[in-house]
Design a protein around this motif. Structure first.
Motif, mmCIF file in Angstrom:
data_model
loop_
_atom_site.group_PDB
_atom_site.id
_atom_site.type_symbol
_atom_site.label_atom_id
_atom_site.label_comp_id
_atom_site.label_asym_id
_atom_site.label_seq_id
_atom_site.Cartn_x
_atom_site.Cartn_y
_atom_site.Cartn_z
ATOM 1 N N ILE B 27 -35.872 -21.093 54.426
ATOM 2 C CA ILE B 27 -35.696 -22.160 55.546
ATOM 3 C C ILE B 27 -34.711 -21.592 56.627
ATOM 4 C CG2 ILE B 27 -34.684 -24.316 55.634
ATOM 5 C CD1 ILE B 27 -35.875 -25.130 53.031
ATOM 6 N N PHE B 28 -33.556 -21.098 56.022
ATOM 7 C CA PHE B 28 -32.531 -20.456 57.157
ATOM 8 C C PHE B 28 -32.859 -19.333 57.641
ATOM 9 C CE2 PHE B 28 -28.084 -18.626 57.433
ATOM 10 C CZ PHE B 28 -27.908 -19.387 58.526
ATOM 11 N N GLY B 29 -33.204 -18.507 56.624
ATOM 12 C CA GLY B 29 -33.509 -16.999 56.923
ATOM 13 C C GLY B 29 -34.701 -16.884 58.086
ATOM 14 N N LEU B 30 -35.828 -17.472 57.616
ATOM 15 C CA LEU B 30 -36.960 -17.281 58.575
ATOM 16 C C LEU B 30 -37.046 -18.442 59.596
ATOM 17 C CD1 LEU B 30 -39.767 -16.641 55.880
ATOM 18 C CD2 LEU B 30 -38.408 -14.909 57.247
ATOM 19 N N MET B 31 -36.913 -19.520 59.323
ATOM 20 C CA MET B 31 -36.907 -20.826 60.285
ATOM 21 C C MET B 31 -35.887 -20.883 61.047
ATOM 22 S SD MET B 31 -39.198 -23.449 58.008
ATOM 23 C CE MET B 31 -39.747 -24.276 59.047
ATOM 24 N N GLY B 32 -34.586 -20.472 60.670
ATOM 25 C CA GLY B 32 -33.326 -20.687 61.338
ATOM 26 C C GLY B 32 -32.924 -22.360 61.401
ATOM 27 N N VAL B 83 -40.612 -33.784 49.167
ATOM 28 C CA VAL B 83 -39.495 -34.370 49.865
ATOM 29 C C VAL B 83 -39.482 -33.453 51.250
ATOM 30 C CG1 VAL B 83 -37.151 -34.828 49.644
ATOM 31 C CG2 VAL B 83 -38.721 -35.724 47.846
ATOM 32 N N GLY B 84 -39.174 -31.899 51.014
ATOM 33 C CA GLY B 84 -38.990 -31.272 52.077
ATOM 34 C C GLY B 84 -39.982 -31.387 53.094
ATOM 35 N N LEU B 85 -41.237 -31.601 52.719
ATOM 36 C CA LEU B 85 -42.178 -31.774 53.716
ATOM 37 C C LEU B 85 -42.083 -33.124 54.611
ATOM 38 C CD1 LEU B 85 -45.154 -30.582 54.626
ATOM 39 C CD2 LEU B 85 -46.300 -31.993 52.955
ATOM 40 N N ALA B 86 -41.726 -34.025 53.846
ATOM 41 C CA ALA B 86 -41.418 -35.338 54.392
ATOM 42 C C ALA B 86 -40.253 -35.049 55.456
ATOM 43 C CB ALA B 86 -41.028 -36.556 53.300
ATOM 44 N N LEU B 87 -39.416 -34.446 55.115
ATOM 45 C CA LEU B 87 -37.875 -34.116 55.854
ATOM 46 C C LEU B 87 -38.479 -33.571 56.989
ATOM 47 C CD1 LEU B 87 -35.067 -34.191 56.336
ATOM 48 C CD2 LEU B 87 -34.823 -32.246 55.181
ATOM 49 N N ILE B 92 -37.013 -32.521 61.000
ATOM 50 C CA ILE B 92 -36.577 -31.346 61.427
ATOM 51 C C ILE B 92 -37.700 -30.696 62.576
ATOM 52 C CG2 ILE B 92 -36.487 -28.812 60.718
ATOM 53 C CD1 ILE B 92 -34.630 -30.787 59.339
ATOM 54 N N ARG B 93 -39.035 -31.203 62.477
ATOM 55 C CA ARG B 93 -39.697 -30.750 63.657
ATOM 56 C C ARG B 93 -39.392 -30.916 65.053
ATOM 57 N NH1 ARG B 93 -44.999 -34.122 64.581
ATOM 58 N NH2 ARG B 93 -44.295 -36.211 63.777
ATOM 59 N N PHE B 94 -38.597 -31.948 65.139
ATOM 60 C CA PHE B 94 -38.230 -32.346 66.639
ATOM 61 C C PHE B 94 -36.872 -31.454 66.906
ATOM 62 C CE2 PHE B 94 -40.080 -36.104 64.662
ATOM 63 C CZ PHE B 94 -41.151 -36.303 65.584
ATOM 64 N N LEU B 95 -36.419 -30.817 66.014
ATOM 65 C CA LEU B 95 -35.106 -29.910 66.175
ATOM 66 C C LEU B 95 -35.300 -28.565 66.285
ATOM 67 C CD1 LEU B 95 -33.180 -32.106 63.914
ATOM 68 C CD2 LEU B 95 -33.265 -32.559 66.553
ATOM 69 N N ASP B 101 -27.960 -29.079 65.766
ATOM 70 C CA ASP B 101 -28.526 -30.437 65.478
ATOM 71 C C ASP B 101 -29.106 -30.658 64.000
ATOM 72 O OD1 ASP B 101 -27.634 -30.887 68.009
ATOM 73 O OD2 ASP B 101 -29.666 -31.320 68.595
ATOM 74 N N THR B 102 -29.898 -29.282 63.580
ATOM 75 C CA THR B 102 -30.448 -29.312 62.410
ATOM 76 C C THR B 102 -29.094 -29.521 61.273
ATOM 77 O OG1 THR B 102 -30.430 -26.868 62.083
ATOM 78 C CG2 THR B 102 -32.226 -28.014 63.058
#
Lengths: 434, 388
Positions: B27-32, B83-87, B92-95, B101-102
């Motif tokens: 999540i942090f490594g690949l997606m930032g 739950v991660g998918l819902a988040l 998250i997808r707007f950020l 902001d994330t």
């Protein structure tokens, strides 16, 4: 769609908050009725008292049980006619596990609500935070939890155990029955470090030996290095003296068992594990290990049975009672007796003087007496965890143990005592002949 | 013997770090995304394990306790992944591309999750279900009936307020009933007791030392997770897409890769791995609303030291940090140095750091020093990918 998603977040948040509130009200459903009854009877006929504990945050798990115990005592007193013919009206404030908040709420209770006294706090840090407030306003706090001692404020009554009423008897008993070699472990903050200073001095004086000492950060759950060191220092077994607090305890006991260090060779004596904690960690990991308290749920007397039944009837069949709760319950009764002897609850000087020597003949644990040094004389018991998670009491003192706020094993306070009934003595004076 | 014991303990400390950090590495490594809710995903996994255990106990009695962990692993994975998918879908997808902001959004979400497990009961659950049904159902209908951008925005607001209102009223009404089944919290704020199955209690005795089964299980589980993740990222079609989107989002989009789906999948995968970690740590410690906090710092440490965006780096970093923590904390360094006369001052130095608290101080100091020399970790991301 942007609106929608932001809204979902907020709504979750809102509902989470609402859920919390209603959970709290559900918890104290029985009480809210008495509270309403009390407040509707008009302020002239009631005596307000403050209850100051953490209802939210890390400490909430422990401290809300004290609120339950205190409210039960107040409810019972009110049903029996109240104090000096008046109903007690509890005002509950949330310290939120945050020490400055505790100080702020203490001021609020004293200045805005004009309470007659305050029952509250759990951690030493919260007590130290409110202490200046109670001292500067010359007010009164009742503190129910066992602690490290080395304090004797005129404005605090301590109804939990001083070190000589819990830690020292525990060390003595282990020394006599389980072995001479001790390994001391604890969380890294004031209580474990002070407690272990006392334990080290005591073992030195009594022929025991400390083979190692280690502290882990509060909440840390990686205890592998610790267990390696215990095994290296005690290859043939010995006593582990445990002052860990919080989540670390569960990690320690689970991994201790996994590493094959059982209670037969490595009995652990814990200072912060009572019935509630055993249930949370799991009795199968703790069975055979020890704890020392003034009260266990398994104390066998009619008054305790009555109290446990009343508590379960009020809050649910699955609830447990433990030492800090019993102490919190007792202190409300001790205050009530003191106020009645003084004849007026609002005159704190009179209530304070009246408190010295107040005795509960039939507290759940047995006899409890408040001393002029603001600490309570009480019985000391050693318990071993049974299969069902309650304690088998393996040892109990015959008579109550006098509290020593200034510890005789700490060089700086050796030979000192505290006595507030004598204006020449006060907080800390040198006992003659030492 | 001592060596074997040290190696085993070092690896077992590392494996806990690695399994906890694996999801974050994605999540942090690949997606930032600076996911501060990672600890709470671990916590959710632990609670899912508790729920499965309670279910087995209720249906099969005590005998069910020996098998629950096998079922708890997939359940924990699926629950946290959802739950991660819902988040991801809702916040998250707007950020993306706004890491600070994330950070705030996920921190807020972590608070919500912690409070959620404390106070969730059937009435709250039903309230949330009612809200979701009304709001998302309403949205779907609106999307079909209304065209104009302007009217739709207005309708959205009304719909949101309306469904929120109905949901809150439902919740309050349900909360006031005397049915304790509705208002009794599922978990409450107390820690809950997860008992390891019989076959994971105890251990293999070798000499005076005992290898705990729970630790062996976690090591095996970690290896399986790492291999599976590696295979998924390197060998599968979706893995290829994930790597493509990580390296160059707009180019991938031009080539027809559904980047939004890839984002959602990646986030769900990372969350699910956190859930498995949560299941594993129930074997070691307690389960409570706050346990995530005990792991969040360590996991970020591992990912940062390993180098953001690099799975191999995460593995190496976890091994290095875990082994170092163990060797310093247990006094092994001091023990090894003592026999050599000339190194005695050094041995004294390590003895001073040979408590768990001080070992942590030293490891952090070493990490700070290390990051001075290699600010991007052991394996820094290469070339132009670093800038985007």
């Amino acid at each position: 769609m942007l609106y929608g998603s932001a809204g979902l977040g907020t709504s979750l948040l809102l509902k989470a908050c609402a859920g919390n509130e209603s959970a709290n009200t559900a918890q104290s459903q029985g009480n809210s009725q008495t509270q309403q009854a009390a407040s509707s009877s008009g302020s002239g006929d009631t005596i307000k008292v403050g209850i100051l504990h953490s209802l939210t945050g890390t400490m909430a798990i422990s401290e809300t049980t004290l609120v339950d115990a205190e409210k039960l005592a107040i409810k019972q007193i009110n049903e029996a006619g109240g104090v000096l013919g008046k109903q007690i009206e509890p005002i509950v404030e949330d310290g939120a596990s945050d020490w400055p908040t505790f100080a702020e709420k203490a001021s609020k209770l004293i200045e805005q609500n004009n309470v007659a006294t305050v029952f509250g706090c759990w951690t030493s840090a919260s007590r130290k935070a409110v202490l200046p407030v109670f001292e500067s306003k010359n007010h009164m706090l009742w503190y129910p939890v066992q602690y490290e001692g080395q304090e004797c404020s005129k404005n605090v009554f301590y109804t939990g155990a001083a070190p000589n009423q819990q830690i020292q008897p525990a060390v003595n008993w282990m020394l006599e029955n389980e072995g001479k070699q001790f390994y001391l472990i604890g969380s890294d903050y004031v209580f474990p470090r002070t407690a272990n200073t006392i334990v080290k001095q005591q073992l030195q004086a009594k022929g025991g030996e400390v083979v190692g000492e280690d502290y882990i950060p509060l909440g840390s759950t990686e205890v592998t290095p610790l267990i390696t060191k215990i095994r290296a220092a005690l290859p043939n077994g010995g006593v582990i003296f445990n002052t860990l607090n919080g989540d670390s305890n569960a990690a320690f006991f689970k991994q201790l068992q996994g590493a094959g260090l059982g209670p037969d060779k490595y009995p652990v004596m814990s200072s912060s594990i009572a019935e509630v904690e055993v249930k949370q960690i799991g009795a199968e990991y703790l069975q055979g290990h020890y704890a020392a308290w003034n009260y266990f749920m398994t104390v066998d007397n009619p008054k305790n049975q009555q109290w446990v039944d009343a508590f379960k009837a009020e809050y649910g069949e699955d609830r447990l009672t433990n030492d800090p709760m019993e102490s919190a319950y007792n202190m409300v009764y001790l205050w009530k007796q003191s106020a009645e002897k003084a004849g007026i609850a609002e005159n704190l000087e009179k209530v304070r003087s009246a408190a010295y020597g107040q005795t509960l003949q039939k507290a759940p644990q047995g006899k409890v007496t408040m001393n002029p040094n603001h600490h309570a004389s009480q019985l000391v018991r050693i318990g071993r965890v049974r299969e069902d998670g309650l304690f088998e009491i393996v040892n109990a003192t015959d008579s109550t143990v006098e509290p020593e706020p200034w510890n005789e094993f700490v060089p700086a306070t050796q030979g000192y005592a505290c006595n507030w009934s004598d204006s020449n003595k006060g907080e800390k004076y040198k006992v003659k002949g030492t | 013997m001592l060596l074997l014991q040290s190696v085993f303990n070092g690896i077992s400390v590392s494996s806990v770090l690695l399994i906890a950090a694996l999801g974050l590495a994605i999540i942090f490594g690949l997606m930032g995304v600076i996911n501060l809710a990672h600890g709470e995903f671990i916590m959710l996994g632990a609670y899912a394990t508790f729920a499965v255990q309670s279910g087995f106990k209720a249906v099969l009695g005590e005998s069910g306790l020996s098998l629950y962990i096998i079922f708890a692993l997939p359940v924990a994975f699926i629950v946290t992944a959802l739950v991660g998918l819902a988040l991801e879908r809702s916040v998250i997808r707007f950020l993306y591309g706004r890491p600070l902001d994330t950070l705030l959004a996920t921190w807020g979400f972590s608070l919500i999750l912690r409070q959620f497990v404390r106070s969730v009961d059937w009435s709250l659950f039903i309230g949330i279900a009612v809200f979701c049904l009304l709001f998302f159902g309403g949205l779907a209908i609106l999307r079909r009936r209304l065209d104009g951008q302007q009217t739709r925005k207005g309708a959205n607001t009304i719909l949101l307020l309306l469904s929120l209102g109905i949901a809150i009223v439902t919740r309050v009404l349900l909360g006031q009933t005397d049915a304790t089944a509705l208002t009794k919290p599922w978990f409450s704020a107390r820690n809950v007791d997860v008992t390891a199955p019989n076959w994971l209690q105890g251990g293999v005795p070798i000499g005076s030392f005992q290898f705990p089964f729970a630790r062996l299980f976690i090591i095996a589980l970690t290896i399986v997770c790492v291999v599976a993740t590696y295979w998924f990222l390197q060998r599968s079609r979706w893995g290829l897409r994930i790597r493509a989107v990580t390296q160059n989002r707009s180019m991938s989009a031009c080539l027809g890769i559904p980047t939004r789906k890839v984002d959602a999948l990646t986030f769900a995968l990372g969350s699910g791995l956190a859930g498995i970690a949560g299941c594993a740590i129930t074997l070691l410690g307690s389960v409570g609303p706050n346990i995530g906090q005990n792991y969040i710092v360590d996991t970020f440490m591992v990912v940062v030291v390993g180098g953001v965006g690099n799975l191999v780096g995460t593995i190496v970093a976890a091994l290095a940090i875990g082994t170092l923590t163990y060797l310093i904390g247990s006094g092994m360094f001091a023990l090894l140095l003592t026999p050599v006369e000339a190194l005695n001052p050094l041995a004294d130095f390590f003895t001073f750091f040979a408590t768990t608290s001080m070992a942590k101080v030293m490891v952090f100091a070493l990490i700070i020093a290390f990051l001075q020399f290699r600010p991007s970790g052991i394996f820094p991301p290469k070339g132009r990918t670093a800038e985007s």
